[in-house]
Design a protein around this motif. Structure first.
Motif, PDB file in Angstrom:
ATOM      1  N   SER A 169     100.494 118.455 -47.705  1.00  0.00           N
ATOM      2  CA  SER A 169     100.306 117.277 -46.854  1.00  0.00           C
ATOM      3  C   SER A 169      99.874 116.078 -47.688  1.00  0.00           C
ATOM      4  O   SER A 169      99.390 116.214 -48.813  1.00  0.00           O
ATOM      5  CB  SER A 169      99.270 117.556 -45.761  1.00  0.00           C
ATOM      6  OG  SER A 169      99.773 118.495 -44.828  1.00  0.00           O
ATOM      7  N   VAL A 170     100.053 114.893 -47.115  1.00  0.00           N
ATOM      8  CA  VAL A 170      99.685 113.636 -47.760  1.00  0.00           C
ATOM      9  C   VAL A 170      98.728 112.884 -46.839  1.00  0.00           C
ATOM     10  O   VAL A 170      99.077 112.565 -45.691  1.00  0.00           O
ATOM     11  CB  VAL A 170     100.917 112.767 -48.050  1.00  0.00           C
ATOM     12  CG1 VAL A 170     100.499 111.404 -48.606  1.00  0.00           C
ATOM     13  CG2 VAL A 170     101.859 113.478 -49.021  1.00  0.00           C
ATOM     14  N   VAL A 171      97.527 112.621 -47.342  1.00  0.00           N
ATOM     15  CA  VAL A 171      96.567 111.767 -46.648  1.00  0.00           C
ATOM     16  C   VAL A 171      96.703 110.384 -47.277  1.00  0.00           C
ATOM     17  O   VAL A 171      96.341 110.188 -48.445  1.00  0.00           O
ATOM     18  CB  VAL A 171      95.132 112.296 -46.790  1.00  0.00           C
ATOM     19  CG1 VAL A 171      94.155 111.377 -46.061  1.00  0.00           C
ATOM     20  CG2 VAL A 171      95.030 113.733 -46.269  1.00  0.00           C
ATOM     21  N   LEU A 172      97.239 109.433 -46.545  1.00  0.00           N
ATOM     22  CA  LEU A 172      97.489 108.116 -47.114  1.00  0.00           C
ATOM     23  C   LEU A 172      96.180 107.413 -47.475  1.00  0.00           C
ATOM     24  O   LEU A 172      95.122 107.729 -46.926  1.00  0.00           O
ATOM     25  CB  LEU A 172      98.303 107.260 -46.144  1.00  0.00           C
ATOM     26  CG  LEU A 172      99.764 107.688 -45.965  1.00  0.00           C
ATOM     27  CD1 LEU A 172     100.463 106.765 -44.984  1.00  0.00           C
ATOM     28  CD2 LEU A 172     100.514 107.709 -47.291  1.00  0.00           C
ATOM     29  N   PRO A 173      96.228 106.473 -48.415  1.00  0.00           N
ATOM     30  CA  PRO A 173      95.007 105.792 -48.857  1.00  0.00           C
ATOM     31  C   PRO A 173      94.236 105.158 -47.700  1.00  0.00           C
ATOM     32  O   PRO A 173      94.821 104.695 -46.720  1.00  0.00           O
ATOM     33  CB  PRO A 173      95.529 104.725 -49.827  1.00  0.00           C
ATOM     34  CG  PRO A 173      96.825 105.267 -50.322  1.00  0.00           C
ATOM     35  CD  PRO A 173      97.410 106.014 -49.165  1.00  0.00           C
ATOM     36  N   ALA A 191      99.669 110.745 -37.226  1.00  0.00           N
ATOM     37  CA  ALA A 191     100.185 111.768 -38.131  1.00  0.00           C
ATOM     38  C   ALA A 191     101.587 112.136 -37.681  1.00  0.00           C
ATOM     39  O   ALA A 191     101.935 112.029 -36.493  1.00  0.00           O
ATOM     40  CB  ALA A 191      99.287 113.006 -38.144  1.00  0.00           C
ATOM     41  N   VAL A 192     102.400 112.576 -38.632  1.00  0.00           N
ATOM     42  CA  VAL A 192     103.751 113.010 -38.324  1.00  0.00           C
ATOM     43  C   VAL A 192     104.166 113.996 -39.415  1.00  0.00           C
ATOM     44  O   VAL A 192     103.645 113.935 -40.541  1.00  0.00           O
ATOM     45  CB  VAL A 192     104.716 111.806 -38.254  1.00  0.00           C
ATOM     46  CG1 VAL A 192     104.884 111.140 -39.604  1.00  0.00           C
ATOM     47  CG2 VAL A 192     106.061 112.187 -37.661  1.00  0.00           C
ATOM     48  N   SER A 193     105.048 114.901 -39.097  1.00  0.00           N
ATOM     49  CA  SER A 193     105.500 115.836 -40.124  1.00  0.00           C
ATOM     50  C   SER A 193     106.299 115.077 -41.180  1.00  0.00           C
ATOM     51  O   SER A 193     106.959 114.070 -40.893  1.00  0.00           O
ATOM     52  CB  SER A 193     106.363 116.938 -39.505  1.00  0.00           C
ATOM     53  OG  SER A 193     107.639 116.438 -39.138  1.00  0.00           O
ATOM     54  N   ILE A 194     106.222 115.560 -42.404  1.00  0.00           N
ATOM     55  CA  ILE A 194     106.978 114.933 -43.486  1.00  0.00           C
ATOM     56  C   ILE A 194     108.473 115.003 -43.195  1.00  0.00           C
ATOM     57  O   ILE A 194     109.233 114.069 -43.495  1.00  0.00           O
ATOM     58  CB  ILE A 194     106.618 115.593 -44.829  1.00  0.00           C
ATOM     59  CG1 ILE A 194     105.197 115.180 -45.238  1.00  0.00           C
ATOM     60  CG2 ILE A 194     107.622 115.238 -45.922  1.00  0.00           C
ATOM     61  CD1 ILE A 194     104.678 115.849 -46.483  1.00  0.00           C
ATOM     62  N   GLU A 195     108.910 116.075 -42.557  1.00  0.00           N
ATOM     63  CA  GLU A 195     110.329 116.213 -42.205  1.00  0.00           C
ATOM     64  C   GLU A 195     110.759 115.101 -41.262  1.00  0.00           C
ATOM     65  O   GLU A 195     111.818 114.480 -41.448  1.00  0.00           O
ATOM     66  CB  GLU A 195     110.570 117.579 -41.569  1.00  0.00           C
ATOM     67  CG  GLU A 195     112.017 117.814 -41.174  1.00  0.00           C
ATOM     68  CD  GLU A 195     112.230 119.176 -40.530  1.00  0.00           C
ATOM     69  OE1 GLU A 195     113.405 119.497 -40.225  1.00  0.00           O
ATOM     70  OE2 GLU A 195     111.240 119.914 -40.341  1.00  0.00           O
ATOM     71  N   ASP A 196     109.927 114.814 -40.245  1.00  0.00           N
ATOM     72  CA  ASP A 196     110.278 113.764 -39.293  1.00  0.00           C
ATOM     73  C   ASP A 196     110.151 112.379 -39.926  1.00  0.00           C
ATOM     74  O   ASP A 196     110.958 111.481 -39.634  1.00  0.00           O
ATOM     75  CB  ASP A 196     109.394 113.860 -38.053  1.00  0.00           C
ATOM     76  CG  ASP A 196     109.744 115.051 -37.175  1.00  0.00           C
ATOM     77  OD1 ASP A 196     110.868 115.571 -37.317  1.00  0.00           O
ATOM     78  OD2 ASP A 196     108.904 115.464 -36.353  1.00  0.00           O
TER      79      ASP A 196
END
Length: 398
Positions: free
Chosen positions: A256-260, A292-297
């Motif tokens: 997962s990626v937690v944005l800055p 939040a959203v899935s990376i795929e979406d």
């Protein structure tokens, strides 16, 4: 190397600060500026508490508390409190507090605005007064621990410390902290009751308290994780504040990626599923539906997209792949993938020789020349006992 062009330098890049006032500011040089490749110049700039400049210099700036300027050349601008700017270059501007602004070279753009009432709980500026809020309370409550680190010759070690890892002598390590293989912990990082799995990376001004990193995770500059668990291969962006509690634990799923500048401050338990990107302000599970959203979406976005207070324009796959590439680059540079022979990085190459000035009438000595005590815990710098000698050097050889 700049855009696949090799530039031969006579000197390493140096940081030069001219006519500026910087207060508790983190500066990360190595800018790759083709105009001034050997100099990282900060000029006519005021940076307030815990501002961060990463990989780009600035001229004529006012940087308010907890803001970040990342990979961006900025001049004659004001960056608001807890704003994040990563837009390559922009014209003189005022960036309002709590604006998260990311725009890559391809033009993909992400913008999020914090509600001022929410932001005011975490960082608040009143003319004539010191900066207040939960962020200041958190870091200032631990300032004395850093004072002790910088005033001691040897400090406490982690409970366990795997080979081929590196923990800076200027990081705070407390409680039952365990360090796995190929881990790098930078100076002014803070660890307390922390578990760092193989290949984890904790950068400057990052905090890991009562928390676990399963492995190949990145805690970027200023990121804070309290009472949480990161699955494998998680990126926590600059100055993010992630806080769970025993009653409301936080789990971030793998990849997962937690944005800055994300704030996750829990009133209820929250689990972010694997392979998701999250941003903004999260306190309960239902907040993930709008932040939040899935990376795929996300990768399917091509054009305009709005969700809650976030707007995005461009190609979602290209945007998220850029973050994933940055994670891989950070881990590779820091030796996370070292196998005993190939792919060494900073964790394996790190060699530090600290010069200590104990008395102006005596010569400076290198830490490497001083014998290591059997129990390297909390020995004050050159505090003399009854013999008049430093306890780390009973023979008086220093």
């Amino acid at each position: 190397m700049l855009d696949d062009v090799h530039l031969r330098l006579h000197n390493d890049e140096i940081i030069r600060i001219v006519d500026s006032f910087l207060h508790k500011t983190l500066i990360h040089s190595y800018s790759h500026d083709p105009e001034f490749p050997e100099e990282f110049l900060i000029k006519n700039t005021v940076a307030l508490s815990y501002a961060t400049y990463s990989r780009r210099a600035g001229h004529g700036l006012l940087s308010r508390p907890f803001c970040t300027i990342d990979l961006t050349t900025v001049q004659n601008s004001c960056i608001g409190a807890y704003a994040y700017v990563q837009v390559c270059d922009f014209q003189p501007a005022v960036v309002e507090p709590g604006r998260i602004w990311i725009r890559n070279k391809s033009g993909d753009e992400f913008i999020y605005h914090y509600d001022p009432a929410v932001l005011g709980q975490y960082v608040s500026i009143v003319p004539g007064e010191r900066t207040k809020g939960l962020f200041m309370d958190f870091v200032e409550s631990r300032e004395r621990d850093f004072e002790q680190v910088f005033g001691l010759l040897y400090t406490s070690r982690p409970e366990s410390y795997a080979p081929d890892s590196f923990v800076s002598r200027y990081a705070v390590v407390r409680g039952e902290t365990n360090i796995g293989a190929n881990v790098l912990v930078a100076q002014r990082a803070y660890l307390e009751n922390a578990h760092l799995g193989k290949g984890a990376n904790v950068q400057e001004n990052a905090y890991v308290v009562d928390a676990s990193l399963e492995g190949y995770d990145v805690m970027a500059h200023g990121a804070k994780l309290i009472g949480g668990n990161l699955g494998h291969n998680v990126f926590v962006g600059f100055n993010s504040f992630l806080r769970g509690t025993p009653e409301a634990p936080l789990v971030i799923g793998e990849d997962s990626v937690v944005l800055p500048h994300t704030i996750i401050d829990l009133a209820e338990p929250v689990t972010l599923p694997p392979k998701h990107v999250v941003w903004g302000y999260v306190t309960r599970p239902e907040d993930l539906a709008r932040q939040a959203v899935s990376i795929e979406d996300f990768a399917k976005i091509d054009g305009e997209y709005n969700l809650g207070a976030m707007t995005f324009s461009g190609n979602g796959e290209r945007f998220i792949r850029a973050f994933q590439a940055r994670i891989h680059h950070i881990l590779a540079d820091n030796g996370a993938y070292y196998d005993g022979t190939d792919h060494p990085g900073h964790a394996q190459k790190q060699r530090i020789s600290t010069t200590i000035l104990s008395n102006p009438t005596r010569k400076a000595v290198s830490r490497a020349s001083i014998p290591i005590c059997a129990s390297p815990r909390s020995i004050p710098l050159c505090k003399q006992g009854k013999t008049g000698r430093c306890p780390a050097d009973p023979a008086g050889r220093g």
